[in-house]
Design a protein around this motif. Sequence first.
Motif, PDB file in Angstrom:
ATOM      1  N   LEU A  90       4.272   0.264  -4.356  1.00 44.38           N
ATOM      2  CA  LEU A  90       4.304   1.979  -4.296  1.00 44.38           C
ATOM      3  C   LEU A  90       4.344   2.282  -2.962  1.00 44.38           C
ATOM      4  CD1 LEU A  90       1.247   2.571  -6.703  1.00 44.38           C
ATOM      5  CD2 LEU A  90       3.659   2.505  -7.221  1.00 44.38           C
ATOM      6  N   GLY A  91       3.881   1.632  -1.884  1.00 47.39           N
ATOM      7  CA  GLY A  91       3.954   1.803  -0.430  1.00 47.39           C
ATOM      8  C   GLY A  91       4.178   0.645   0.327  1.00 47.39           C
ATOM      9  N   TRP A  92       4.811   0.598   1.554  1.00 45.63           N
ATOM     10  CA  TRP A  92       4.756  -0.580   2.445  1.00 45.63           C
ATOM     11  C   TRP A  92       4.763  -0.188   3.726  1.00 45.63           C
ATOM     12  CZ3 TRP A  92       9.274  -1.040   5.184  1.00 45.63           C
ATOM     13  CH2 TRP A  92      10.392  -0.127   4.506  1.00 45.63           C
ATOM     14  N   THR A  93       4.445  -1.313   4.600  1.00 42.82           N
ATOM     15  CA  THR A  93       4.441  -1.036   6.219  1.00 42.82           C
ATOM     16  C   THR A  93       5.475  -2.044   6.630  1.00 42.82           C
ATOM     17  OG1 THR A  93       2.905  -2.368   6.622  1.00 42.82           O
ATOM     18  CG2 THR A  93       2.090  -0.135   5.897  1.00 42.82           C
ATOM     19  N   PHE A  99       0.878  -1.137  -0.494  1.00 42.77           N
ATOM     20  CA  PHE A  99       0.053  -0.387  -1.269  1.00 42.77           C
ATOM     21  C   PHE A  99       0.321  -0.340  -2.585  1.00 42.77           C
ATOM     22  CE2 PHE A  99      -0.715   3.894  -2.952  1.00 42.77           C
ATOM     23  CZ  PHE A  99      -2.176   3.994  -2.594  1.00 42.77           C
ATOM     24  N   GLY A 100      -0.667  -0.773  -3.546  1.00 42.08           N
ATOM     25  CA  GLY A 100      -0.228  -0.965  -5.070  1.00 42.08           C
ATOM     26  C   GLY A 100      -1.280   0.107  -5.651  1.00 42.08           C
ATOM     27  N   TYR A 101      -1.570  -0.034  -6.796  1.00 45.08           N
ATOM     28  CA  TYR A 101      -2.469   0.788  -7.608  1.00 45.08           C
ATOM     29  C   TYR A 101      -3.919   0.700  -7.338  1.00 45.08           C
ATOM     30  CZ  TYR A 101       1.671   1.700 -10.434  1.00 45.08           C
ATOM     31  OH  TYR A 101       3.029   2.092 -10.808  1.00 45.08           O
ATOM     32  N   LEU A 129       5.570   3.445   4.641  1.00 47.40           N
ATOM     33  CA  LEU A 129       4.183   4.237   5.306  1.00 47.40           C
ATOM     34  C   LEU A 129       4.105   3.815   6.515  1.00 47.40           C
ATOM     35  CD1 LEU A 129       1.866   3.638   2.522  1.00 47.40           C
ATOM     36  CD2 LEU A 129       3.193   5.547   2.774  1.00 47.40           C
ATOM     37  N   GLN A 130       3.501   4.697   7.563  1.00 47.71           N
ATOM     38  CA  GLN A 130       3.331   4.577   8.729  1.00 47.71           C
ATOM     39  C   GLN A 130       1.999   3.374   8.837  1.00 47.71           C
ATOM     40  OE1 GLN A 130       4.903   5.947  10.795  1.00 47.71           O
ATOM     41  NE2 GLN A 130       4.259   4.762  12.752  1.00 47.71           N
ATOM     42  N   THR A 131       1.036   3.190   7.913  1.00 45.44           N
ATOM     43  CA  THR A 131       0.237   2.405   7.766  1.00 45.44           C
ATOM     44  C   THR A 131      -0.607   2.582   6.456  1.00 45.44           C
ATOM     45  OG1 THR A 131      -1.833   1.322   8.927  1.00 45.44           O
ATOM     46  CG2 THR A 131      -1.664   3.861   8.920  1.00 45.44           C
TER      47      THR A 131
END
Length: 157
Positions: A90-93, A99-101, A129-131
């Motif tokens: 869902l998001g990553w750095t 970033f998941g659920y 994502l930044q972090t």
Amino acid sequence: MWKDRFGEAPGKVFSAYWTIKSEPDLRQLMAERHKASITVALLLVETKAAPLTFRRWTPETRMVRGDRNIPVPPPDARIVTSDIAIAPLLGWTTEGYRFGYGMGYFDRTLAALEPKPFVVGIGFSEARLQTIFPQPHDIPLDLIVTEKGIQTVRDVF
């Protein structure tokens, strides 16, 4: 070498996920791996708050409804150990964190596996994502792939 790492070699177990919501759809990739005589498995929740299980999948597998009504292989599908695991993002750095659920299943699974599979996150470039403010239990991925190509490489080649 790269073919072995990314599930191109017969005899390897390539695990993926069944797409939900806006995640990238991996069904064609899974079918291609199966056609190339590579064992394909799907991740599924068998026990709440426990590591995920990898159950064998083929294009002919008659799916059943699992946790959160997600289609999964039936209970009689063989449990396998994954060599190459695909994780939805869902998001990553750029450091390889995902970033998941928010349920912690994927990190809990990676922490329990020995040896740890080579882990590839699949997502969209806009989800960078930044972090994620990684916690001690967060485990970074080995590689992140988006529609723009490889985004994060951690000693892959």
